[in-house]
Design a protein around this motif. Structure first.
Motif, PDB file in Angstrom:
ATOM      1  N   VAL A   1      47.740  41.615  28.652  1.00 34.41           N
ATOM      2  CA  VAL A   1      48.190  40.266  29.018  1.00 34.41           C
ATOM      3  C   VAL A   1      49.571  40.065  28.420  1.00 34.41           C
ATOM      4  CG1 VAL A   1      47.696  37.806  28.857  1.00 34.41           C
ATOM      5  CG2 VAL A   1      45.822  39.421  28.996  1.00 34.41           C
ATOM      6  N   VAL A   2      50.546  39.643  29.262  1.00 33.04           N
ATOM      7  CA  VAL A   2      51.899  39.383  28.777  1.00 33.04           C
ATOM      8  C   VAL A   2      52.345  38.016  29.267  1.00 33.04           C
ATOM      9  CG1 VAL A   2      52.533  41.812  28.707  1.00 33.04           C
ATOM     10  CG2 VAL A   2      53.022  40.488  30.751  1.00 33.04           C
ATOM     11  N   GLY A   3      53.325  37.442  28.557  1.00 31.33           N
ATOM     12  CA  GLY A   3      53.884  36.146  28.916  1.00 31.33           C
ATOM     13  C   GLY A   3      54.954  35.750  27.927  1.00 31.33           C
ATOM     14  N   ASN A   4      55.268  34.462  27.942  1.00 33.33           N
ATOM     15  CA  ASN A   4      56.289  33.934  27.037  1.00 33.33           C
ATOM     16  C   ASN A   4      55.707  33.880  25.629  1.00 33.33           C
ATOM     17  OD1 ASN A   4      58.426  32.701  25.821  1.00 33.33           O
ATOM     18  ND2 ASN A   4      58.290  30.794  26.975  1.00 33.33           N
ATOM     19  N   GLY A   5      56.146  34.793  24.768  1.00 32.75           N
ATOM     20  CA  GLY A   5      55.664  34.851  23.397  1.00 32.75           C
ATOM     21  C   GLY A   5      54.292  35.468  23.243  1.00 32.75           C
ATOM     22  N   THR A   6      53.779  36.142  24.277  1.00 33.36           N
ATOM     23  CA  THR A   6      52.440  36.743  24.199  1.00 33.36           C
ATOM     24  C   THR A   6      52.490  38.177  24.698  1.00 33.36           C
ATOM     25  OG1 THR A   6      51.859  35.935  26.400  1.00 33.36           O
ATOM     26  CG2 THR A   6      51.263  34.560  24.533  1.00 33.36           C
ATOM     27  N   PHE A   7      51.879  39.060  23.916  1.00 27.23           N
ATOM     28  CA  PHE A   7      51.624  40.447  24.320  1.00 27.23           C
ATOM     29  C   PHE A   7      50.311  40.845  23.649  1.00 27.23           C
ATOM     30  CE2 PHE A   7      51.638  45.000  24.001  1.00 27.23           C
ATOM     31  CZ  PHE A   7      52.152  45.403  25.222  1.00 27.23           C
ATOM     32  N   LYS A   8      49.230  40.911  24.450  1.00 29.94           N
ATOM     33  CA  LYS A   8      47.899  41.151  23.891  1.00 29.94           C
ATOM     34  C   LYS A   8      47.188  42.228  24.694  1.00 29.94           C
ATOM     35  CE  LYS A   8      47.277  36.446  22.118  1.00 29.94           C
ATOM     36  NZ  LYS A   8      46.438  35.231  22.142  1.00 29.94           N
TER      37      LYS A   8
ATOM     38  N   SER B   1      50.085  43.443  18.308  1.00 32.23           N
ATOM     39  CA  SER B   1      51.494  43.821  18.212  1.00 32.23           C
ATOM     40  C   SER B   1      52.152  43.122  17.037  1.00 32.23           C
ATOM     41  CB  SER B   1      52.231  43.456  19.506  1.00 32.23           C
ATOM     42  OG  SER B   1      52.207  42.072  19.698  1.00 32.23           O
ATOM     43  N   LYS B   2      52.986  43.880  16.314  1.00 24.35           N
ATOM     44  CA  LYS B   2      53.689  43.361  15.141  1.00 24.35           C
ATOM     45  C   LYS B   2      55.145  43.046  15.431  1.00 24.35           C
ATOM     46  CE  LYS B   2      50.644  46.116  12.196  1.00 24.35           C
ATOM     47  NZ  LYS B   2      50.577  47.213  11.212  1.00 24.35           N
ATOM     48  N   THR B   3      55.572  43.145  16.688  1.00 26.79           N
ATOM     49  CA  THR B   3      56.966  42.890  17.040  1.00 26.79           C
ATOM     50  C   THR B   3      57.224  41.390  17.134  1.00 26.79           C
ATOM     51  OG1 THR B   3      56.393  43.042  19.379  1.00 26.79           O
ATOM     52  CG2 THR B   3      57.135  45.047  18.301  1.00 26.79           C
ATOM     53  N   GLU B   4      58.506  41.040  17.177  1.00 25.97           N
ATOM     54  CA  GLU B   4      58.883  39.643  17.319  1.00 25.97           C
ATOM     55  C   GLU B   4      58.497  39.139  18.711  1.00 25.97           C
ATOM     56  OE1 GLU B   4      62.990  39.273  16.542  1.00 25.97           O
ATOM     57  OE2 GLU B   4      62.838  39.888  14.442  1.00 25.97           O
ATOM     58  N   PRO B   5      58.068  37.871  18.828  1.00 26.29           N
ATOM     59  CA  PRO B   5      57.667  37.363  20.148  1.00 26.29           C
ATOM     60  C   PRO B   5      58.848  37.260  21.100  1.00 26.29           C
ATOM     61  CG  PRO B   5      57.652  35.603  18.506  1.00 26.29           C
ATOM     62  CD  PRO B   5      57.869  36.883  17.754  1.00 26.29           C
ATOM     63  N   GLN B   6      58.661  37.719  22.324  1.00 27.38           N
ATOM     64  CA  GLN B   6      59.673  37.675  23.367  1.00 27.38           C
ATOM     65  C   GLN B   6      59.050  37.104  24.639  1.00 27.38           C
ATOM     66  OE1 GLN B   6      62.259  41.216  23.728  1.00 27.38           O
ATOM     67  NE2 GLN B   6      60.987  42.144  22.141  1.00 27.38           N
ATOM     68  N   ASN B   7      59.894  36.738  25.563  1.00 29.22           N
ATOM     69  CA  ASN B   7      59.421  36.217  26.859  1.00 29.22           C
ATOM     70  C   ASN B   7      59.260  37.395  27.810  1.00 29.22           C
ATOM     71  OD1 ASN B   7      58.754  34.804  29.107  1.00 29.22           O
ATOM     72  ND2 ASN B   7      60.659  33.665  29.261  1.00 29.22           N
ATOM     73  N   PHE B   8      58.036  37.954  27.883  1.00 24.22           N
ATOM     74  CA  PHE B   8      57.757  39.082  28.765  1.00 24.22           C
ATOM     75  C   PHE B   8      57.454  38.543  30.165  1.00 24.22           C
ATOM     76  CE2 PHE B   8      56.554  40.788  24.562  1.00 24.22           C
ATOM     77  CZ  PHE B   8      57.389  41.902  24.542  1.00 24.22           C
TER      78      PHE B   8
ATOM     79  N   VAL C   1      60.896  47.100  27.269  1.00 24.81           N
ATOM     80  CA  VAL C   1      60.421  47.550  25.958  1.00 24.81           C
ATOM     81  C   VAL C   1      59.236  48.480  26.173  1.00 24.81           C
ATOM     82  CG1 VAL C   1      59.516  46.813  23.733  1.00 24.81           C
ATOM     83  CG2 VAL C   1      61.149  45.374  24.934  1.00 24.81           C
ATOM     84  N   LEU C   2      59.246  49.631  25.517  1.00 28.97           N
ATOM     85  CA  LEU C   2      58.142  50.590  25.582  1.00 28.97           C
ATOM     86  C   LEU C   2      57.220  50.342  24.398  1.00 28.97           C
ATOM     87  CD1 LEU C   2      56.963  53.094  27.049  1.00 28.97           C
ATOM     88  CD2 LEU C   2      58.224  54.499  25.440  1.00 28.97           C
ATOM     89  N   MET C   3      55.961  49.962  24.693  1.00 29.29           N
ATOM     90  CA  MET C   3      54.964  49.656  23.667  1.00 29.29           C
ATOM     91  C   MET C   3      53.875  50.728  23.688  1.00 29.29           C
ATOM     92  SD  MET C   3      56.151  46.686  22.586  1.00 29.29           S
ATOM     93  CE  MET C   3      54.858  45.775  21.778  1.00 29.29           C
ATOM     94  N   GLU C   4      53.467  51.159  22.491  1.00 30.24           N
ATOM     95  CA  GLU C   4      52.390  52.138  22.340  1.00 30.24           C
ATOM     96  C   GLU C   4      51.431  51.631  21.265  1.00 30.24           C
ATOM     97  OE1 GLU C   4      51.670  56.939  21.641  1.00 30.24           O
ATOM     98  OE2 GLU C   4      53.688  56.111  21.657  1.00 30.24           O
ATOM     99  N   ASN C   5      50.195  51.284  21.698  1.00 30.84           N
ATOM    100  CA  ASN C   5      49.170  50.723  20.796  1.00 30.84           C
ATOM    101  C   ASN C   5      49.683  49.494  20.051  1.00 30.84           C
ATOM    102  OD1 ASN C   5      47.221  52.669  21.449  1.00 30.84           O
ATOM    103  ND2 ASN C   5      48.126  54.115  19.993  1.00 30.84           N
ATOM    104  N   GLY C   6      50.417  48.644  20.758  1.00 33.26           N
ATOM    105  CA  GLY C   6      50.912  47.400  20.182  1.00 33.26           C
ATOM    106  C   GLY C   6      52.191  47.524  19.394  1.00 33.26           C
ATOM    107  N   GLU C   7      52.740  48.732  19.234  1.00 36.02           N
ATOM    108  CA  GLU C   7      53.969  48.935  18.472  1.00 36.02           C
ATOM    109  C   GLU C   7      55.108  49.319  19.408  1.00 36.02           C
ATOM    110  OE1 GLU C   7      53.312  51.786  15.457  1.00 36.02           O
ATOM    111  OE2 GLU C   7      51.802  50.605  14.392  1.00 36.02           O
ATOM    112  N   GLN C   8      56.317  48.809  19.118  1.00 34.96           N
ATOM    113  CA  GLN C   8      57.484  49.070  19.947  1.00 34.96           C
ATOM    114  C   GLN C   8      58.040  50.461  19.650  1.00 34.96           C
ATOM    115  OE1 GLN C   8      60.284  45.867  20.054  1.00 34.96           O
ATOM    116  NE2 GLN C   8      61.981  47.180  20.664  1.00 34.96           N
ATOM    117  N   ARG C   9      58.185  51.287  20.715  1.00 34.40           N
ATOM    118  CA  ARG C   9      58.701  52.659  20.552  1.00 34.40           C
ATOM    119  C   ARG C   9      60.144  52.813  21.029  1.00 34.40           C
ATOM    120  NH1 ARG C   9      55.426  54.878  16.904  1.00 34.40           N
ATOM    121  NH2 ARG C   9      53.216  54.802  17.518  1.00 34.40           N
ATOM    122  N   ALA C  10      60.519  52.089  22.098  1.00 34.10           N
ATOM    123  CA  ALA C  10      61.876  52.237  22.644  1.00 34.10           C
ATOM    124  C   ALA C  10      62.270  50.945  23.330  1.00 34.10           C
ATOM    125  CB  ALA C  10      61.939  53.408  23.633  1.00 34.10           C
TER     126      ALA C  10
END
Length: 1351
Positions: free
Chosen positions: A174-181, A196-203, A224-233
């Motif tokens: 699930v993605v959205g404004n300030g949400t990545f779950k 995810s431990k990254t800063e909230p963004q508008n996805f 943004v490339l995410m892997e298991n909730g962590e930003q990779r690239a």
């Protein structure tokens, strides 16, 4: 009279505002929403199939296609209901399931997604709850629901999109404004994982690239490339998207730079970011970077538009890749669909970037205002708010012509010949020529904002609306023939008669006028100011007209008496269309549906608005603006606010399509200017010359290539011959080696087989002896188990006999005590009966006094009611008059306000028109200057080109002469080339044959080498084993020889043998022997398990029987507790009755000061008997109740002592009283007697009522003996005067002076006397089984009594 049918044939348009509005179903089919339908468009065949949605649907908000490409799930919000998700089968276009959630009551689903196995469906709702729902849609079962966003914690956050893991059906993102779950489904719940431990963004969008990685696009132009909730690239695309500079100045920069859609494929993924751009990223294999930008695709400029760069500024909102990953489809925010081939050869074209192509043709991107149909050609003309005019062909389903203008087009009309077009723009009315590839202006008329225009059926006249005036112009001389004045508001419809002598118009002022074209007179009028008409239709002779308007009714207007209007129900009619034959009528509604109305009208269909008088079809997602029927009545075209153009096939009642005459075909002539023809002829001549030059060059290149290929073939043949000879020699050597090794291997095999057979025989003899020993043990165990079973059965029989004897002794003791209690109860009942009679007389007198008082109070209150009603009616009439005055004044005030607003808006419009005209004048002056300059430049270029042409003609003459000479030289060489080619083909065939033989030989050699290696390995292993065995035998012989020396000394001999055993015997050998005994042990274990199971089953049976005995004991205790409760309830009733007697005395007036009359009444009642007797009777009753209680407690203690008393060894404990007797009774029947309160005002005193009810039918044989029914009838209390009677006593009858009710479930019953006042009841059930019962009754003063009966 019948209702015509319509079927959707083709749809032009794309519905925007739908999440996921385009997908590939297969390589040739694309699915997208259009109007109120889902279109399955075949790209190759240009055909369409449709999934029609219901007419009640408010619209689609989201759409998804299953991974197996079989199902489509459009989400449709139903009006005033909870949102639903419907699943349709793509192949059958039928609805499969409808899914909803009770928790999602408001809002719409923002996004929908199918699981990778297409069995599950997920839906994400929007504001205010943001629920994520997980269904098994095939079973229509909601598996889990969770709130994906807490608005209270993050008020500015939102959810935009959801997606499934492509490898796991339980993972949802699930993605959205300030949400990545990330959620995982387990144990009927959706649980979040990998936070995810990254800063909230508008996805804005995201996509799964693999089973662990997700690519998410942001509103700032990044992915943004995410892997298991962590930003990779991370990669920024906004810079490359904003290179266009001034072209994007008109768009909102924030909207243009968003990553609106991401689509993944095997090589990487595609992202739409920027105005009209798609970026392709491919996976990197070196590991330094995850993905690298490979290519950019752009939307091309539109050459038919006034501003070609406008099409480049479109925003791509959805991407979809075909299953084979060959094609990419893109949908824009302006309702256009583009495609491109993803093949490397196609993407490589075009220099820096590749360009999209239109999927079929461009569509309208905004509201369609004008529509007209041609008579002689299969053409349809439409104009839209997007400033475009389009010509559609309804036979081939293609867009013939298309052009965008600088001004908005409000209306359009096609000439019957199909060669001219009339378009009403905001500044002028223009008559245009329809050329082969362009729409050019021919004549302009000074009519601004022409909202309606129409050609006559003959084509010699056309009508145009100028404000409130209808102007008639000649198509030949372009003169104004007439002006029709009469409307006070906007004119919304124009219809010509068949002979063009009359014209019908309708307007927003509520007027429908019929005009005579020759004189300009008004022949007929119909005015209804409360209704603003939006559509009109008329018959061929214009004798009857039909109009629809804002009142939601279809009116028939004739010279005769008007028929009542047809009510549209909840909908509102906006447009009307009538067939040329006058047999069919269709109406469009504001909700977007089209209705086929039964025509001509009947008295039954008028005024009722019944659904049987029309057939409704869901067409557009907005209101229907215009609708027209083709001149042959074969097709119908509708346009609406959603920008879609729909072509319908008209059918009759039986579903057959209407056919037109084959002889009268469509016209095929086309308009083209002379200058265009000359230019095209010159172009064709130049192209022909280029083709000839290219042919000569290609032939020369082919000859050179043939020479090179011949040289290469000769070299290859020589190499192949040398290799063949070397392979033959190697093959012969290998064959000889193979024969030698095969002979050695056969000898060794024979020796090994002989040893193996001897060992097998020895093993079989040893195993047979062990099996015999185990079988003898099994027989001994079986005999022991039989003896144990016989002993256990004997013990059970002895225990049952002891229990039966104890039961009989206890029953005899209790029967004697019950008889004594029955005699006491009968005495008490006789006293109760006397008291009840006296109480009834006092009751009658009290009731008479109460009735008199009630009548007096009724008369007083009725008079008061009448007076108040009269006063209310007067006040209501006065308030109604005041309300009417108030509403009339309010209406006048509102009308004045509306007029003031209209005048203000008109003033503003006129000021805007003046400003626009001044700007146009300045622009035209600048254009004239620029055109003069360009004309001069072109004249100079023409002069230079003429000089170059003369020089080229000279060169041409010289080259022609050279070409002729070269052809003469080439002809003999061509024959030699043909001969050489034939020889080369023969050589190639021989080469192929040799090559096949070589490959077969190589395969044979490799197989033989593998076999040789295997045989060599086996030989080595056998040799090593042989040497090891021989060495062990030698050692064993030497050790044996040493042991023989100690034959006469046993101790030393034993030690030597033990040392030999330790030396030569290993644990592995013992393990092999243990394996030999495994089968015997298995058999022993199986038999042992069988015996243990039988013992366990017997123990379970014992435990069950003990549980049954305990349950029966508990049941007796519960029945005793219930008896005590009922005694307490009866005491409470006694207290209540005393309070009621006190209240009655107060009502009579005994407690007042002046109570002489009441005392006289009581004295009259109590003069017969004295009060002390009554008090003595009450005291005696209470004593009897206390004695009965003491007896019950004593009986309980005795029962408890008998059941818990320890017995001597060998005897079993006594079971509960109500346990079943196995030895003497074969049936168990349970009888229950209901607790009754009985009244008998009409029967004599001393009557006892007994009611039996059977709780269960008796089971067993017919001749089985029933248990004896013992009735314990105990006097409880004096009945209170508030008791209600039980009803009619039809089933009661007197036997021996007692009244006995017809027993429930019994054929008949009788009573016989037993003791003092006691009675014994006998009855039989329907099967003839007898039952006995005893009743003991006592008499109480009065005629009412209460008894309790217990089995």
């Amino acid at each position: 009279m019948s209702i015509a049918g319509i079927q959707l044939r083709h749809a032009f348009g794309l519905r925007t505002g739908v999440a996921g509005n385009i997908y590939f179903v297969d390589e040739q089919t694309v699915v997208y929403p259009c109007g109120n339908s889902i279109v399955l468009h075949n790209v190759d065949q240009k055909t369409q199939r449709f999934i029609s949605l219901s007419e009640k649907c408010a619209g689609i908000t989201a759409m998804a296609v299953s991974p197996n490409r079989r199902f489509v799930a459009p989400k449709r919000p139903e009006p005033r209901e909870k949102p639903l998700i419907h699943v349709y089968d793509v192949q059958t276009t039928k609805k499969k399931k409808t899914v909803s959630s009770a928790e999602v009551a408001s809002g719409d689903y923002v996004s929908v997604a199918f699981s990778p196995d297409s069995k599950y469906l997920a839906g994400q709702s929007g504001k205010p709850d943001y629920h994520l729902v997980y269904w098994s849609w095939e079973k229509n079962k909601q598996l889990a629901i969770v709130k994906s966003l807490n608005v209270q914690v993050t008020p500015h956050a939102s959810v935009n999109q959801i997606a499934f893991n492509p490898q796991d059906s339980t993972q949802v993102s699930v993605v959205g404004n300030g949400t990545f779950k990330l959620y995982r489904y387990s144990e009927n719940n959706l649980k979040q994982f990998a936070v995810s431990k990254t800063e909230p963004q508008n996805f804005v969008s995201h996509c799964w690239v693999s089973d662990e990685r997700i690519v998410a696009g942001t509103d700032s132009g990044k992915w943004v490339l995410m892997e298991n909730g962590e930003q990779r690239a991370e990669f920024t695309m906004a810079e490359s998207a904003s290179e266009s500079g001034d072209r994007e100045s008109d768009l909102n920069a924030a909207m243009a730079n968003q990553a609106h859609s991401i689509a993944a494929y095997s090589k990487g993924f595609a992202v739409s970011c920027g105005a009209g751009r798609v970026h392709l990223f491919e996976r990197m294999e070196d590991g330094k970077e995850y993905y690298k930008k490979a290519r950019e695709i752009r939307i091309p400029a539109d050459p038919f538009s006034a501003d070609p760069s406008v099409s480049e500024q479109q925003i791509i909102i959805q991407l979809s890749i075909s299953p084979s990953e060959e094609n990419l489809v893109a949908a824009t925010d302006r309702g256009q669909i583009y495609q491109i081939s993803l093949a490397s050869s196609e993407l490589g074209k075009g220099g820096d970037y590749a360009q999209f192509e239109q999927l079929s043709h461009s569509f309208h991107s905004s509201q369609v205002l004008g529509l007209d149909v041609c008579a002689r050609k299969p053409l349809v003309a439409t104009c839209s708010v997007d400033r475009s005019v389009r010509i559609w062909n309804f036979e081939t389903n293609q867009c013939e012509l298309y052009k965008e203008f600088a001004e908005e087009a409000y209306s359009v009309a096609l000439h019957p010949s199909g060669l001219f077009l009339l378009v009403g723009f905001s500044d002028k009315l223009r008559l245009m020529n329809l050329l082969i590839d362009d729409i050019r202006t021919f004549k302009e008329f000074t009519i601004r904002g022409c909202r309606e225009c129409a050609f006559s059926n003959g084509g010699h006249l056309f009508a145009a609306v100028h404000g409130n005036i209808i102007q008639i112009f000649s198509t030949i001389s372009f003169e104004n023939v007439g002006n029709f004045k009469g409307h006070n508001g906007k004119i919304k419809g124009l219809v010509w008669s068949n002979d063009d002598s009359k014209l019908v118009s309708c307007g927003m002022d509520g007027a429908v006028y019929e005009w005579e074209v020759a004189t300009g007179k008004r022949l007929r009028e119909h005015v209804l100011k409360t209704c603003s008409y939006t559509g009109v239709a008329a018959t061929a002779d214009v004798k009857t007209t039909y109009a629809v308007g804002s009142d939601g009714k279809l009116k028939e207007i004739t010279d005769e008496e008007p028929m009542p209007a047809i009510d549209a129900g909840e909908a509102e009619f906006t447009s009307l269309a009538m067939s040329n034959s006058g047999r069919m009528m269709f109406a469009g509604t504001k909700s977007g549906s089209v209705r086929a109305i039964k025509f001509p009208f009947t008295a039954a269909s008028v005024g009722g608005g019944a659904g049987s008088d029309w057939q409704e079809v869901a067409a557009h997602s907005g209101g229907v603006n215009k609708m027209r029927l083709v001149c042959t009545d074969e097709y119908m075209v509708t346009v609406g606010d959603d920008g879609c153009v729909l072509i319908w096939k008209v059918t009759d009642k039986e579903g057959r399509g209407l056919k037109r005459d084959k002889e009268t075909g469509w016209a095929e002539e086309i308009l083209i200017t002379k200058s265009d023809l000359e230019e095209k002829n010159a172009l064709t001549a130049e192209l022909n010359q280029r083709v000839e030059e290219l042919k000569i060059g290609n032939e020369y290149q082919l000859r050179m290539k043939d020479m090179n290929y011949n040289d290469k073939i000769k070299e290859l043949t020589e190499k192949f011959i040398q290799e063949m000879e070397s392979l033959k020699t190697k093959n012969q050597v290998l064959k000889t080696e193979k024969d030698k090794e095969e002979a050695k291997h056969e000898e060794q095999l024979q020796e090994v087989m002989e040893k193996h057979s001897k060992e097998v025989q020895d093993m079989e003899a040893a195993n047979n002896q062990k099996l015999m020993m185990e079988y003898e043990k099994y027989q001994e165990l079986q005999s022991k188990s039989q003896k144990m079973q016989e002993d256990y059965e004997r013990q059970l029989q002895e225990m049952e006999e002891a229990r039966q004897k104890s039961e009989e002794e206890i029953t005899e003791k209790f029967e004697e005590r019950i008889r004594q209690l029955d005699e006491k109860i009968e005495e008490l009942e006789s006293q109760i009966h006397q008291q009840t009679e006296e109480y009834e007389e006092t009751k009658k007198l009290i009731e008479e006094d109460a009735d008199r008082e009630i009548l007096d109070s009724k008369i007083k209150y009725e008079k008061r009611l009448r007076e108040e009603k009269e006063s209310n009616t007067k006040l209501k009439s006065e308030s109604g008059i005041m309300k009417k005055k108030f509403t009339s004044l309010q209406k006048e005030i509102d009308d004045h306000k509306d007029e003031i607003k209209k005048l203000q808006t008109e003033n503003q419009k006129l000021n805007n028109v003046i400003r626009n005209l001044q700007k146009d004048i300045d622009g035209l002056k600048k254009e004239i200057q620029e055109r003069d300059e360009t004309i001069q430049d072109k004249e100079k270029r023409i002069y230079d080109l003429k000089k170059k042409n003369q020089e080229l003609e000279k060169f041409k003459f010289v080259l022609d002469y050279k070409i002729k000479e070269l052809k003469k030289q080439i002809e003999p060489r061509e024959q030699d080339i043909k001969n050489y080619k034939e020889q080369i083909q023969e050589m190639e065939s021989e080469l192929e044959r040799f090559h096949k033989q070589n490959t077969q030989l190589e395969l044979n050699i490799s197989e033989m080498r593998d076999k040789l290696k295997a045989v060599e390995n086996d030989l080595k292993n056998e040799k090593t084993e042989k040497f090891r065995v021989e060495a062990a035998v030698r050692r064993f012989k030497t050790d044996l020889h040493n042991c023989v020396n100690f034959i006469q000394e046993p101790k030393q001999l034993k030690e030597s043998i033990m040392s030999m055993y330790r030396k030569h015997v290993r644990d592995d050998d013992m393990a092999s022997e243990a394996n030999m005994d495994a089968d015997i042990q298995k058999e022993f274990a199986r038999q042992r398990e069988h015996l243990e199971r039988s013992v366990a089953s017997l123990r379970k049976k014992l435990a069950k029987e003990n549980d049954i005995h305990r349950a029966d004991y508990v049941r007796i205790m519960q029945e005793n507790v219930s008896l005590i409760k009922e005694i307490n309830d009866l005491r409470r009733d006694l207290k209540k009755s005393r309070t009621q007697i006190h209240d009655l005395e107060a009502a009579v007036g005994l407690h007042r000061k002046n109570n002489d009359q009441a005392k006289q009444l009581v004295a009259m009642v109590t003069s017969n008997k004295s009060n002390p007797i009554l008090e003595k009777d009450m005291e005696e009753k209470e004593r009897t109740i206390e004695t009965q209680r003491l007896l019950i407690q004593q009986l309980r203690t005795q029962i408890h002592e008998l059941e818990t008393r320890p017995l001597s060894a060998g005897k079993q404990q006594l079971p509960p009283l109500n346990s079943h007797c196995r030895c003497c009774c074969t049936t168990s029947t349970k009888w229950s007697v209901s607790s009754l309160r009985l009244t008998a005002p009409s029967l004599a005193s001393g009557v006892t009522f007994v009611n039996l009810s059977k709780a269960a039918e008796p089971t067993g044989s017919v001749g089985a003996r029933l248990p004896r029914i013992i009735l314990d009838v105990m006097l409880l209390s004096v009945a209170m005067p508030t008791m209600a009677p039980l009803g009619p006593f039809n089933n009661w009858h007197l036997v021996d002076g007692l009244a006995v009710e017809q027993l429930q479930g019994f054929a008949d019953g009788h009573v016989r006397r037993h003791g003092q006042g006691g009675a014994e009841v006998e009855a039989a059930d329907p099967d003839g089984h007898p039952g006995m019962g005893r009743a003991q009754a006592g008499i109480v003063l009065g005629s009412k009594k209460a008894i309790k009966i217990v089995v």
